[in-house]
Design a protein around this motif. Structure first.
Motif, PDB file in Angstrom:
ATOM      1  N   LEU A 167       0.819  -1.207   0.000  1.00 39.57           N
ATOM      2  CA  LEU A 167       0.000   0.000   0.000  1.00 39.57           C
ATOM      3  C   LEU A 167       0.854   1.258   0.000  1.00 39.57           C
ATOM      4  O   LEU A 167       0.545   2.241  -0.686  1.00 39.57           O
ATOM      5  CB  LEU A 167      -0.938  -0.007   1.211  1.00 39.57           C
ATOM      6  CG  LEU A 167      -2.078  -1.032   1.177  1.00 39.57           C
ATOM      7  CD1 LEU A 167      -2.762  -1.104   2.537  1.00 39.57           C
ATOM      8  CD2 LEU A 167      -3.085  -0.691   0.084  1.00 39.57           C
ATOM      9  N   TYR A 168       1.957   1.240   0.750  1.00 39.50           N
ATOM     10  CA  TYR A 168       2.778   2.451   0.822  1.00 39.50           C
ATOM     11  C   TYR A 168       3.582   2.653  -0.455  1.00 39.50           C
ATOM     12  O   TYR A 168       3.785   3.795  -0.889  1.00 39.50           O
ATOM     13  CB  TYR A 168       3.709   2.401   2.035  1.00 39.50           C
ATOM     14  CG  TYR A 168       4.254   3.770   2.396  1.00 39.50           C
ATOM     15  CD1 TYR A 168       3.482   4.659   3.139  1.00 39.50           C
ATOM     16  CD2 TYR A 168       5.509   4.176   1.982  1.00 39.50           C
ATOM     17  CE1 TYR A 168       3.959   5.927   3.465  1.00 39.50           C
ATOM     18  CE2 TYR A 168       5.994   5.441   2.294  1.00 39.50           C
ATOM     19  CZ  TYR A 168       5.218   6.311   3.043  1.00 39.50           C
ATOM     20  OH  TYR A 168       5.686   7.561   3.353  1.00 39.50           O
ATOM     21  N   PHE A 169       4.031   1.566  -1.067  1.00 42.10           N
ATOM     22  CA  PHE A 169       4.752   1.723  -2.322  1.00 42.10           C
ATOM     23  C   PHE A 169       3.848   2.314  -3.400  1.00 42.10           C
ATOM     24  O   PHE A 169       4.300   3.044  -4.280  1.00 42.10           O
ATOM     25  CB  PHE A 169       5.335   0.383  -2.776  1.00 42.10           C
ATOM     26  CG  PHE A 169       6.168   0.481  -4.026  1.00 42.10           C
ATOM     27  CD1 PHE A 169       7.017   1.554  -4.252  1.00 42.10           C
ATOM     28  CD2 PHE A 169       6.106  -0.507  -4.994  1.00 42.10           C
ATOM     29  CE1 PHE A 169       7.780   1.641  -5.404  1.00 42.10           C
ATOM     30  CE2 PHE A 169       6.860  -0.431  -6.145  1.00 42.10           C
ATOM     31  CZ  PHE A 169       7.700   0.651  -6.353  1.00 42.10           C
ATOM     32  N   ASP A 170       2.572   2.024  -3.336  1.00 40.94           N
ATOM     33  CA  ASP A 170       1.618   2.637  -4.252  1.00 40.94           C
ATOM     34  C   ASP A 170       1.649   4.158  -4.106  1.00 40.94           C
ATOM     35  O   ASP A 170       1.613   4.898  -5.101  1.00 40.94           O
ATOM     36  CB  ASP A 170       0.224   2.088  -3.966  1.00 40.94           C
ATOM     37  CG  ASP A 170      -0.852   2.750  -4.799  1.00 40.94           C
ATOM     38  OD1 ASP A 170      -0.779   2.649  -6.034  1.00 40.94           O
ATOM     39  OD2 ASP A 170      -1.761   3.364  -4.223  1.00 40.94           O
ATOM     40  N   LEU A 171       1.740   4.650  -2.881  1.00 45.15           N
ATOM     41  CA  LEU A 171       1.811   6.097  -2.646  1.00 45.15           C
ATOM     42  C   LEU A 171       3.129   6.672  -3.160  1.00 45.15           C
ATOM     43  O   LEU A 171       3.158   7.787  -3.702  1.00 45.15           O
ATOM     44  CB  LEU A 171       1.659   6.388  -1.152  1.00 45.15           C
ATOM     45  CG  LEU A 171       0.360   5.927  -0.482  1.00 45.15           C
ATOM     46  CD1 LEU A 171       0.381   6.276   0.999  1.00 45.15           C
ATOM     47  CD2 LEU A 171      -0.855   6.537  -1.164  1.00 45.15           C
ATOM     48  N   ILE A 172       4.212   5.919  -2.988  1.00 45.54           N
ATOM     49  CA  ILE A 172       5.509   6.390  -3.478  1.00 45.54           C
ATOM     50  C   ILE A 172       5.495   6.499  -4.997  1.00 45.54           C
ATOM     51  O   ILE A 172       5.975   7.481  -5.581  1.00 45.54           O
ATOM     52  CB  ILE A 172       6.633   5.449  -3.007  1.00 45.54           C
ATOM     53  CG1 ILE A 172       6.811   5.545  -1.482  1.00 45.54           C
ATOM     54  CG2 ILE A 172       7.944   5.772  -3.709  1.00 45.54           C
ATOM     55  CD1 ILE A 172       7.799   4.551  -0.914  1.00 45.54           C
ATOM     56  N   ARG A 173       4.937   5.466  -5.655  1.00 48.74           N
ATOM     57  CA  ARG A 173       4.874   5.523  -7.121  1.00 48.74           C
ATOM     58  C   ARG A 173       4.090   6.735  -7.590  1.00 48.74           C
ATOM     59  O   ARG A 173       4.507   7.459  -8.499  1.00 48.74           O
ATOM     60  CB  ARG A 173       4.219   4.259  -7.668  1.00 48.74           C
ATOM     61  CG  ARG A 173       4.201   4.178  -9.193  1.00 48.74           C
ATOM     62  CD  ARG A 173       2.983   3.491  -9.751  1.00 48.74           C
ATOM     63  NE  ARG A 173       1.761   4.191  -9.430  1.00 48.74           N
ATOM     64  CZ  ARG A 173       0.840   3.726  -8.587  1.00 48.74           C
ATOM     65  NH1 ARG A 173       0.975   2.544  -8.017  1.00 48.74           N
ATOM     66  NH2 ARG A 173      -0.246   4.435  -8.332  1.00 48.74           N
ATOM     67  N   ASN A 174       2.953   6.977  -6.960  1.00 53.86           N
ATOM     68  CA  ASN A 174       2.159   8.136  -7.322  1.00 53.86           C
ATOM     69  C   ASN A 174       2.930   9.429  -7.076  1.00 53.86           C
ATOM     70  O   ASN A 174       2.845  10.384  -7.870  1.00 53.86           O
ATOM     71  CB  ASN A 174       0.855   8.137  -6.521  1.00 53.86           C
ATOM     72  CG  ASN A 174       0.014   9.371  -6.784  1.00 53.86           C
ATOM     73  OD1 ASN A 174      -0.010  10.294  -5.962  1.00 53.86           O
ATOM     74  ND2 ASN A 174      -0.672   9.407  -7.916  1.00 53.86           N
ATOM     75  N   GLY A 175       3.716   9.464  -6.009  1.00 54.37           N
ATOM     76  CA  GLY A 175       4.532  10.648  -5.739  1.00 54.37           C
ATOM     77  C   GLY A 175       5.569  10.891  -6.819  1.00 54.37           C
ATOM     78  O   GLY A 175       5.823  12.036  -7.211  1.00 54.37           O
ATOM     79  N   ALA A 176       6.178   9.819  -7.325  1.00 55.23           N
ATOM     80  CA  ALA A 176       7.173   9.952  -8.395  1.00 55.23           C
ATOM     81  C   ALA A 176       6.517  10.418  -9.689  1.00 55.23           C
ATOM     82  O   ALA A 176       7.098  11.206 -10.451  1.00 55.23           O
ATOM     83  CB  ALA A 176       7.883   8.621  -8.608  1.00 55.23           C
ATOM     84  N   GLU A 177       5.298   9.948  -9.949  1.00 53.54           N
ATOM     85  CA  GLU A 177       4.574  10.381 -11.146  1.00 53.54           C
ATOM     86  C   GLU A 177       4.176  11.852 -11.037  1.00 53.54           C
ATOM     87  O   GLU A 177       4.313  12.624 -11.996  1.00 53.54           O
ATOM     88  CB  GLU A 177       3.329   9.509 -11.330  1.00 53.54           C
ATOM     89  CG  GLU A 177       3.618   8.062 -11.665  1.00 53.54           C
ATOM     90  CD  GLU A 177       2.376   7.192 -11.581  1.00 53.54           C
ATOM     91  OE1 GLU A 177       2.403   6.088 -12.158  1.00 53.54           O
ATOM     92  OE2 GLU A 177       1.389   7.598 -10.935  1.00 53.54           O
ATOM     93  N   GLN A 178       3.666  12.240  -9.866  1.00 50.51           N
ATOM     94  CA  GLN A 178       3.258  13.626  -9.686  1.00 50.51           C
ATOM     95  C   GLN A 178       4.455  14.567  -9.746  1.00 50.51           C
ATOM     96  O   GLN A 178       4.340  15.695 -10.253  1.00 50.51           O
ATOM     97  CB  GLN A 178       2.513  13.789  -8.363  1.00 50.51           C
ATOM     98  CG  GLN A 178       1.145  13.131  -8.331  1.00 50.51           C
ATOM     99  CD  GLN A 178       0.238  13.731  -7.266  1.00 50.51           C
ATOM    100  OE1 GLN A 178       0.432  14.861  -6.834  1.00 50.51           O
ATOM    101  NE2 GLN A 178      -0.758  12.967  -6.835  1.00 50.51           N
ATOM    102  N   ASN A 179       5.589  14.118  -9.255  1.00 52.65           N
ATOM    103  CA  ASN A 179       6.783  14.949  -9.346  1.00 52.65           C
ATOM    104  C   ASN A 179       7.138  15.189 -10.808  1.00 52.65           C
ATOM    105  O   ASN A 179       7.491  16.302 -11.208  1.00 52.65           O
ATOM    106  CB  ASN A 179       7.943  14.274  -8.617  1.00 52.65           C
ATOM    107  CG  ASN A 179       9.090  15.226  -8.329  1.00 52.65           C
ATOM    108  OD1 ASN A 179       8.889  16.422  -8.107  1.00 52.65           O
ATOM    109  ND2 ASN A 179      10.311  14.707  -8.332  1.00 52.65           N
TER     110      ASN A 179
END
Length: 757
Positions: free
Chosen positions: A504-516
């Motif tokens: 679940l947390y890696f999902d948030l990290i991936r989204n953070g990298a995309e948004q960046n």
């Protein structure tokens, strides 16, 4: 009988006796296991945990309990070879059963080999439909007393499993060895003089006793514990591992077996470098260079400044959860720049990794994307001390506590912290538009390509393939959190709660990298692009879990409103051509010459034809849907020469935001192919062998093939099925090709995922 003939006979008999006495595990047996068995029996996904990559693994034996179990409620006891036990007796206490006990034909190993030999496969024919060969199959792992019933119920389950078997000579050698009691002659790898000198230098650095050195050594260990380390000027094939040991330099290494590398070692310890003793397999072979220059770089980055350590941090759940707090005394610039120097290594650890069945990580990512890094000079976490102090407490990672009952309450706490951090981050970066200078371009690690094949993935330097749908742009907090969440803190033996929190947390990290990455694009295009990445059910995840994007702050890159990602990619390829390790004229052909310059003329013609397949969606090339996710193409040309290409099927999804129901988000008509020279997967799903002059015909056959007979005809003519009489010659030639072209990265490939086409 003439005397001369009699003497020759005696000599022959004597030689046979000597030969019988001289069967050596290291010289005669391990090469057979390496050639025919290690392709399945290595790493945690080895059936029955039987690891045949070393004498220690053979003697350890097998275990009925699988390592992979995402639903267990309690964490399992780790069973890592060379770490969690030493010697047969210790492994027996952990529940491992001997496959050698009884000797000769009574040994379980001998009986499994004989069962396999009794059921030969029809030459290059498809395996029977009812024979389950997938990695999800249920392995019985019979004990010696259960073997007869097992063989009766599973007559085709002998070894090597569902593949062309051993030669007569190989079988005779193993039979002879087992009859002799299966002795294992140890041959510990000894460092060369050059390696020994460098080991001494590194161990001195890592075991210095001042507080600064001790904290730096701890951080370095946690970032290099997984590496296959090699030394400048070292012997070919020599690799080493960094461990914590009870014994100091000059004494035999006694490794400390903690569940995680950042767990309390319990008492005094020393950082030591020990040789890697088992066969190198590609899937776990994540290399990292050491040498005088790297030693000087560590001193320059970490020990040259005047920063101080007031008190060394302890160990425990909080220290594991937040490495940004644990190592706050070490300048963040030093930590990030060290990771950037060898960024491919760190991305490999959490994308390719030694877990070997990494669906916890890989079902969170797209099948093909590029990864970029934020320049340290423009990373607010590094440049703004007040901002760093404010956000550091919010960067804690879940998964340290695995109480299932309290899972959702715990997860809610981490979600709140994450959202607070993302809001602060968005505000901080809204102060200045993103510029081209914000992209790090320090060396050829700056541009990486990731390919996913279901539960495995691969990383390569350079920008390979057509322009992908998504890109990641990692800053230091994203990079370090990904590494700690998926590598340092991840426990493959952990329970459901731990594995769920990790996913679940890696999902948030991936989204953070995309948004960046979206910060680089025109502000007015960002929301529509984000929505295209999170279609259908993904919109729910955007609303529930992810933070809002910055749709106001402009970008200074000057990209057009129409197709800004394609425009960004074109500029990126042009601006950073000097550090792009893999220019790609096959998938991004910009002229009439869609082949690599400088290769043999036969390969130029072949690549020109193959480029017709690259990037085409399944809607226009139906054969895409018949191909596995990672096929290898072996092209023969000239006098005994060959080239290997990867033919990768990129599966399309409406989004990758959820753990379950991937098939519901699958968009098969949008699947496409990437074709590139080299072995871009540790897990070949199939191999085609084609002569260079036949490549246009091979391509045309794929273009015309549809489901059923058309594709089957392609496989019948050019495919190397598991039952091919020369399967092992072709399969092992892939590793040989790696040794010739990338000797440092070469290793035995895995065939657990080789399909029955």
């Amino acid at each position: 009988m003439p005397l001369r003939l009699f003497l020759l006979l005696l000599l022959a008999l004597g030689a046979a006796v000597v030969r019988a006495e001289e069967i050596s595990y290291r010289r005669d047996v391990q090469p057979i296991f390496t050639a025919k068995c290690v392709a399945c029996h290595a790493c945690y996904d080895s059936p029955c945990q039987l690891n045949l990559g070393s004498g220690e693994g053979v003697q350890r034996g097998a275990h009925k309990r699988p390592v992979y179990n995402g639903l267990r409620t309690e964490a399992e006891e780790p069973t890592r070879l060379f770490l969690d036990a030493e010697g047969e007796a210790a492994w027996r206490r952990k529940g491992f059963q001997s496959v050698l006990e009884g000797g000769g034909q009574a040994a379980l190993l001998a009986r499994m080999l004989e069962l396999g030999r009794s059921q030969p496969l029809a030459h290059n024919a498809r395996l029977p439909e009812d024979l389950e060969i997938g990695i999800g199959r249920q392995n019985s792992c019979p004990l010696p007393g259960e073997f007869e019933a097992f063989a009766r119920d599973n007559p085709r389950a002998g070894m090597p499993f569902a593949v062309t078997g051993l030669t007569d000579d190989e079988y005779a050698t193993l039979k002879q060895w087992l009859a002799q009691g299966a002795p294992v002659d140890a041959a510990p790898l000894e460092p060369s003089p050059a390696e020994a000198a460098q080991i001494a230098d590194w161990e001195r650095l890592l075991n210095a006793q001042d507080k600064r050195s001790r904290l730096v050594a701890r951080w370095l260990y946690e970032h290099l514990f997984l590496a296959h380390l090699h030394f400048q000027g070292g012997a070919p094939g020599h690799f080493f591992q960094l461990v914590r040991s009870r014994t100091p330099a000059g004494q035999p290494v006694e490794p400390i077996a903690t569940r995680r590398p950042n767990d309390d070692p319990g008492g005094d310890f020393h950082y030591r470098l020990r040789p890697i003793r088992d066969v190198i397999v590609h899937k776990t072979h994540i290399t990292y260079p050491l040498g005088p220059q790297k030693l000087a770089r560590v001193r320059e980055l970490f020990l040259a400044g005047d920063w101080q350590v007031a008190e060394l941090p302890g160990y425990g759940a909080q220290r594991r959860a937040n490495p940004f707090e644990t190592f706050a005394a070490i300048p963040a610039q030093a930590r990030y720049r060290f990771m950037l120097d060898n960024a491919e290594y760190f991305v490999r650890t959490f994308i390719r990794g030694p877990v070997c069945r990494g669906q916890i990580a890989t079902d969170v990512i797209r099948d093909h994307f590029w990864t970029l890094f934020q320049a340290p000079e423009q990373d607010r976490y590094l440049t703004d001390a007040q901002y760093r102090s404010e956000v550091t407490p919010l960067l804690a990672l879940p998964g340290q506590l695995d109480d299932i009952a309290g899972l959702w309450g715990l997860w809610g706490t981490y979600m709140d912290r994450h959202k607070h951090y993302e809001n602060l981050r968005r505000q901080a970066y809204a102060e200045r538009p993103a510029e081209w200078a914000d992209l790090w371009s320090g060396n050829d690690n700056a541009l990486l390509t990731v390919f996913r094949q279901h539960d495995s993935a691969a990383v390569r330097k350079g920008l390979v393939g057509a322009v992908p749908q998504t890109l990641w742009w990692l800053d230091f907090p994203l990079f370090e959190r990904t590494y700690y969440q998926l590598v340092v803190n991840f426990d493959v033996f952990g329970n459901l709660s731990h594995q769920l929190q990790t996913r679940l947390y890696f999902d948030l990290i991936r989204n953070g990298a995309e948004q960046n990455f979206l910060r680089l694009l025109p502000a007015g295009t960002r929301q529509a692009i984000l929505d295209s990445w999170y279609e259908n059910s993904g919109q729910l995840k955007l609303w529930l879990a992810y933070t809002e994007i910055d749709g106001q702050t402009p970008s200074a890159l000057g990209l057009p409103q129409h197709e800004p990602i394609r425009s960004f990619a074109a500029h990126l390829l042009e601006r950073h051509a000097a550090i792009n390790a893999r220019p790609d004229p096959l998938n991004r052909c910009r002229s009439a010459h869609c082949h690599r310059p400088g290769v043999a003329r036969e390969l130029q013609y072949a690549e020109q034809a193959l480029s017709r397949l690259a990037g085409r969606p399944a809607a226009s090339l139906p054969a895409v849907l018949e191909l596995p996710e990672a096929s290898l193409l072996r092209i023969e040309y000239g006098e005994g020469r060959r080239e290997i290409y990867s033919l990768l099927r990129n599966r399309a999804h409406s989004n990758v935001a959820f753990i379950f129901g991937e098939h519901l988000r699958y968009q098969p008509a949008l699947d496409s192919l990437t074709l590139y020279p080299g072995v871009l997967s540790s897990y070949p799903n199939f191999l085609f062998n084609v002569r260079a002059d036949e490549v246009p015909e091979f391509v045309a056959a794929l273009e015309q093939a549809k489901a059923g007979a058309g594709f089957t005809a392609v496989v019948e003519r050019w495919g190397i099925r598991r039952s091919h009489p020369e399967f092992w010659r072709y399969f092992n030639d892939l590793s040989a090709w790696l040794r010739e072209t990338e000797p440092l990265e070469a290793g035995v490939l895995d065939m657990n995922r080789y399909q029955n086409l």
